[in-house]
Enzyme design. Structure first.
Site, mmCIF file in Angstrom:
data_model
loop_
_atom_site.group_PDB
_atom_site.id
_atom_site.type_symbol
_atom_site.label_atom_id
_atom_site.label_comp_id
_atom_site.label_asym_id
_atom_site.label_seq_id
_atom_site.Cartn_x
_atom_site.Cartn_y
_atom_site.Cartn_z
ATOM 1 N N LYS A 1 29.673 31.032 42.818
ATOM 2 C CA LYS A 1 30.018 32.452 42.608
ATOM 3 C C LYS A 1 28.807 33.233 42.112
ATOM 4 O O LYS A 1 28.483 34.301 42.635
ATOM 5 C CB LYS A 1 31.153 32.535 41.576
ATOM 6 C CG LYS A 1 31.645 33.924 41.295
ATOM 7 C CD LYS A 1 32.552 33.998 40.080
ATOM 8 C CE LYS A 1 33.651 32.975 40.084
ATOM 9 N NZ LYS A 1 34.640 33.185 39.010
ATOM 10 N N GLY B 1 33.688 35.701 28.279
ATOM 11 C CA GLY B 1 35.116 35.429 28.089
ATOM 12 C C GLY B 1 35.726 34.771 29.315
ATOM 13 O O GLY B 1 35.137 34.711 30.378
ATOM 14 N N ASP B 2 36.928 34.269 29.137
ATOM 15 C CA ASP B 2 37.786 33.780 30.225
ATOM 16 C C ASP B 2 39.193 33.780 29.625
ATOM 17 O O ASP B 2 39.447 34.519 28.664
ATOM 18 C CB ASP B 2 37.334 32.379 30.704
ATOM 19 C CG ASP B 2 38.076 31.920 31.961
ATOM 20 O OD1 ASP B 2 37.755 32.418 33.056
ATOM 21 O OD2 ASP B 2 38.984 31.071 31.865
ATOM 22 N N SER C 1 28.553 41.095 34.000
ATOM 23 C CA SER C 1 27.921 40.337 32.907
ATOM 24 C C SER C 1 26.423 40.225 33.159
ATOM 25 O O SER C 1 25.610 40.337 32.233
ATOM 26 C CB SER C 1 28.520 38.932 32.806
ATOM 27 O OG SER C 1 29.693 38.944 32.033
ATOM 28 N N THR D 1 36.313 42.444 36.571
ATOM 29 C CA THR D 1 36.888 41.405 37.440
ATOM 30 C C THR D 1 38.039 41.980 38.263
ATOM 31 O O THR D 1 38.109 41.797 39.488
ATOM 32 C CB THR D 1 37.351 40.193 36.611
ATOM 33 O OG1 THR D 1 36.266 39.773 35.787
ATOM 34 C CG2 THR D 1 37.777 39.054 37.501
ATOM 35 N N LYS E 1 25.383 30.506 33.106
ATOM 36 C CA LYS E 1 26.236 31.676 32.849
ATOM 37 C C LYS E 1 27.646 31.326 33.260
ATOM 38 O O LYS E 1 27.865 30.804 34.356
ATOM 39 C CB LYS E 1 25.719 32.857 33.704
ATOM 40 C CG LYS E 1 26.489 34.123 33.504
ATOM 41 C CD LYS E 1 25.902 34.966 32.396
ATOM 42 C CE LYS E 1 26.841 36.023 31.878
ATOM 43 N NZ LYS E 1 27.751 35.582 30.799
ATOM 44 N N LYS F 1 30.454 26.622 32.293
ATOM 45 C CA LYS F 1 31.782 27.003 31.793
ATOM 46 C C LYS F 1 32.004 26.217 30.507
ATOM 47 O O LYS F 1 31.438 25.124 30.335
ATOM 48 C CB LYS F 1 32.865 26.643 32.810
ATOM 49 C CG LYS F 1 34.115 27.469 32.663
ATOM 50 C CD LYS F 1 33.996 28.813 33.350
ATOM 51 C CE LYS F 1 35.185 29.700 33.024
ATOM 52 N NZ LYS F 1 35.169 30.927 33.816
HETATM 53 P P1 NDP Z 1 43.820 36.188 30.059
HETATM 54 O O1 NDP Z 1 43.871 35.140 29.022
HETATM 55 O O2 NDP Z 1 43.487 37.575 29.689
HETATM 56 O O3 NDP Z 1 45.203 36.218 30.880
HETATM 57 C C1 NDP Z 1 45.682 35.091 31.522
HETATM 58 C C2 NDP Z 1 47.060 35.411 32.061
HETATM 59 O O4 NDP Z 1 47.500 34.342 32.891
HETATM 60 C C3 NDP Z 1 48.093 35.572 30.959
HETATM 61 O O5 NDP Z 1 49.017 36.544 31.355
HETATM 62 C C4 NDP Z 1 48.725 34.175 30.926
HETATM 63 O O6 NDP Z 1 50.020 34.144 30.390
HETATM 64 C C5 NDP Z 1 48.763 33.858 32.398
HETATM 65 N N1 NDP Z 1 48.908 32.425 32.607
HETATM 66 C C6 NDP Z 1 48.150 31.432 32.093
HETATM 67 N N2 NDP Z 1 48.606 30.247 32.497
HETATM 68 C C7 NDP Z 1 49.687 30.510 33.267
HETATM 69 C C8 NDP Z 1 50.593 29.690 33.986
HETATM 70 N N3 NDP Z 1 50.471 28.357 33.996
HETATM 71 N N4 NDP Z 1 51.593 30.306 34.683
HETATM 72 C C9 NDP Z 1 51.699 31.657 34.688
HETATM 73 N N5 NDP Z 1 50.874 32.472 34.032
HETATM 74 C C10 NDP Z 1 49.888 31.904 33.342
HETATM 75 O O7 NDP Z 1 42.798 35.637 31.159
HETATM 76 P P2 NDP Z 1 42.015 36.427 32.283
HETATM 77 O O8 NDP Z 1 42.845 37.530 32.806
HETATM 78 O O9 NDP Z 1 40.664 36.695 31.776
HETATM 79 O O10 NDP Z 1 41.847 35.280 33.388
HETATM 80 C C11 NDP Z 1 42.813 35.074 34.423
HETATM 81 C C12 NDP Z 1 42.175 34.262 35.539
HETATM 82 O O11 NDP Z 1 41.018 34.978 36.038
HETATM 83 C C13 NDP Z 1 41.651 32.879 35.142
HETATM 84 O O12 NDP Z 1 41.784 32.021 36.266
HETATM 85 C C14 NDP Z 1 40.159 33.136 34.893
HETATM 86 O O13 NDP Z 1 39.384 31.961 35.039
HETATM 87 C C15 NDP Z 1 39.880 34.124 36.009
HETATM 88 N N6 NDP Z 1 38.684 34.937 35.817
HETATM 89 C C16 NDP Z 1 38.545 35.743 34.716
HETATM 90 C C17 NDP Z 1 37.418 36.519 34.570
HETATM 91 C C18 NDP Z 1 37.261 37.501 33.456
HETATM 92 O O14 NDP Z 1 36.302 38.294 33.504
HETATM 93 N N7 NDP Z 1 38.136 37.524 32.465
HETATM 94 C C19 NDP Z 1 36.309 36.438 35.538
HETATM 95 C C20 NDP Z 1 36.598 35.646 36.714
HETATM 96 C C21 NDP Z 1 37.739 34.903 36.808
HETATM 97 P P3 NDP Z 1 50.268 33.543 28.909
HETATM 98 O O15 NDP Z 1 49.769 34.610 27.994
HETATM 99 O O16 NDP Z 1 51.733 33.322 28.854
HETATM 100 O O17 NDP Z 1 49.472 32.267 28.811
#
Ligand code: NDP
Length: 469
Positions: free
Chosen positions: A128, A179-180, A393, A223, A104, A140
């Site tokens: 986790k 998703g991620d 999830s 999250t 997962k 992943k």
């Molecule tokens: P999204 O794609 O929805 O959003 C990611 C955000 O991070 C965007 O605003 C993006 O900006 C920004 N970002 C990406 N790279 C950079 C960078 N180098 N510097 C600054 N900003 C950056 O992803 P999520 O919100 O789903 O995921 C965010 C984090 O949370 C990740 O680490 C993910 O692994 C983690 N996570 C997510 C889960 C989920 O349920 N979605 C569960 C657990 C962890 P831009 O659009 O400009 O790229």
């Protein structure tokens, strides 16, 4: 829960030497995979004293086995863009550890995706998922595909092409992706549609599905909400609450948006959001109307966060900057790995931040974590603080298996219960005699150590019990 006795003290010289020797082998076997090495080192430093004093783990070579994925699938994704040109991307699925349940973990679509990043994420996911108390192994996957500035039609064709290969390796009791970064409800819809067409099956093979076709209430929110619930638990341990606090949040995607939503609901004020271009600061607070505007901007118009400062008077945009030198009580790094370094951590501490709850995976560098621990900040590492997403999830999987859908209130209650139990496990395995964060004698909780040990024990015990595989 295991009956194993966990040594209380921090890593000593002999375990540091064992960590160094172990990491030398890991680095030689996976050259160049720097973030994977970082994630492994962080976990191994926590669990090595336990491994050294537990013959069953040493004899079964549990640590050596846990850093090698069960398998890695790499494939070509070929699709046609809107101009009729053929595009070629790489697709991956890292099935890291299946000892405690079906694999997962999310799918990430981002140009930076490579095997090292996915191995780091899958390794973190294994610990986790174990922490959530639900039966889920760690995985992943994703692609180096960049969804930015692609049309809906291009996203659909890419997702269909991606699933054309992935479908052979997944299933509701085999591997259940979600998703991620770069993969939200729209992408899960396209991926699921193609899976259904290829297999003639309608089942719980993916989570994060639309509510009308098998999704769970509260999965999109889980999250971000969970990261705030985890902060709430940490603050309660020092008799503090969220209400009235000022929070900095990075990112502006799924996790950041629902972190701000929950902070607003609990009476805190969020003052920043960011994306890969820079940070917006709004000292008046990103209230629910402004957040609704951000959701429209990011999820529908797919614009950049700088537009916030053009739209809302009083807000400013800091190009190329991160939010960590903005004064705050609470910080929620919710964008990406290694987005908060030692200088940022020192700025947070200097400006009065007392609690960091990581929505993103491994957003703080090891040096930043050292600063937090040195200053006895309440520091919730991603593998604990952001586990709410995969926990819901897991609830989606059980709802699919029983053809039932829980209410929003029910899922929220389950999410709170799971975040509380993760917090309790971190306290159980991460408490260290010394000084509390309030400067009084007592027990300090190293949540990173607690999360690593609690997550490790369940997986390690299952591996021992299942024999040498
Ligand atoms: P999204 O794609 O929805 O959003 C990611 C955000 O991070 C965007 O605003 C993006 O900006 C920004 N970002 C990406 N790279 C950079 C960078 N180098 N510097 C600054 N900003 C950056 O992803 P999520 O919100 O789903 O995921 C965010 C984090 O949370 C990740 O680490 C993910 O692994 C983690 N996570 C997510 C889960 C989920 O349920 N979605 C569960 C657990 C962890 P831009 O659009 O400009 O790229």
């Amino acid at each position: 829960m295991s009956t194993i006795t966990v040594p209380e003290q921090k890593t000593d010289a002999s375990s540091e030497a064992a960590v160094a020797a172990f990491m030398e082998r890991v680095e030689a076997q996976s050259a160049g995979e720097k973030v994977f090495h970082q994630a492994v080192r962080e976990a191994v430093r926590s669990v090595m004293p336990l491994v050294l004093t537990t013959p069953a783990y040493r004899q079964a070579r549990i640590l050596e086995r846990m850093v090698v994925p069960d398998r890695v699938i790499i494939f070509r994704v070929t699709w046609v863009d809107d101009k009729g040109q053929v595009q070629v991307n790489r697709g991956y699925r890292v099935q890291m550890n299946g000892a405690i349940g079906p694999y997962k973990g999310g799918l990430r679509f981002h140009p930076s995706v490579n095997i090292g990043i996915l191995k780091f994420l899958a390794f973190e996911q294994t610990l986790k998922n174990s922490l959530t108390t639900l039966p889920m192994g760690g995985a992943k996957g994703g692609s180096d595909f960049d969804p930015h500035s692609r049309t809906d039609g291009e996203i659909m064709r890419f997702c269909h092409a991606f699933m054309n290969e992935l479908y052979s390796y997944i299933g509701p009791d085999i591997d259940v992706p979600a998703g991620d970064m770069g993969v939200g409800g729209r992408e899960i819809g396209f991926l699921f549609g193609q899976y259904r067409k290829l297999t003639h099956r309608f089942n719980g093979v993916l989570t994060g599905k639309g509510f009308n076709w098998g999704g769970s209430n509260l999965r999109p929110e889980a999250t971000g909400y969970g990261a705030v619930y985890f902060a709430q638990e940490m603050l309660a341990s020092r008799e503090q609450e969220i209400a009235g606090k000022v929070a900095t949040v990075s990112g502006s995607g799924n996790v950041a948006q629902y972190t701000v939503e929950k902070l607003n609901a609990l009476g805190a004020k969020s003052v920043t959001l960011s994306d890969s271009e820079g940070t917006i600061v709004d000292m008046d607070g990103i209230n629910s109307d402004k957040l609704a505007w951000v959701m429209q901007l990011k999820n529908v118009r797919r614009g950049r966060i700088r537009e916030y400062a053009e739209h809302f008077k009083g807000a400013k945009f800091l190009p190329g900057k991160r939010p960590w030198d903005v004064p705050c009580d609470l910080a929620f790094p919710s964008a990406t790995q290694n987005e908060l370094d030692a200088v940022d951590a020192s700025n947070l501490v200097k400006n009065g931040c007392t609690c960091v709850s990581e929505g993103a995976n491994m957003p703080s560098t090891p040096e930043a974590v050292e600063v937090f621990l040195e200053h006895h900040i309440l520091y919730g590492p991603g593998k604990a603080a952001n586990a709410g997403g995969v926990a819901v999830s897991g609830l989606e999987m059980s709802q699919n298996a029983t053809c039932l859908q829980r209410t929003r209130e029910d899922v929220d209650a389950q999410l709170r219960r799971i975040m509380k139990s993760i917090h309790a496990n971190c306290v159980r395995y991460g408490s260290i005699e010394g000084e509390t964060g309030n400067g009084k004698p007592g027990r300090f909780v190293n949540y990173l150590r607690g999360a690593n040990i609690a997550g490790f024990i369940k997986v390690a015990d299952a591996m021992v019990q299942q024999g040498v595989l």
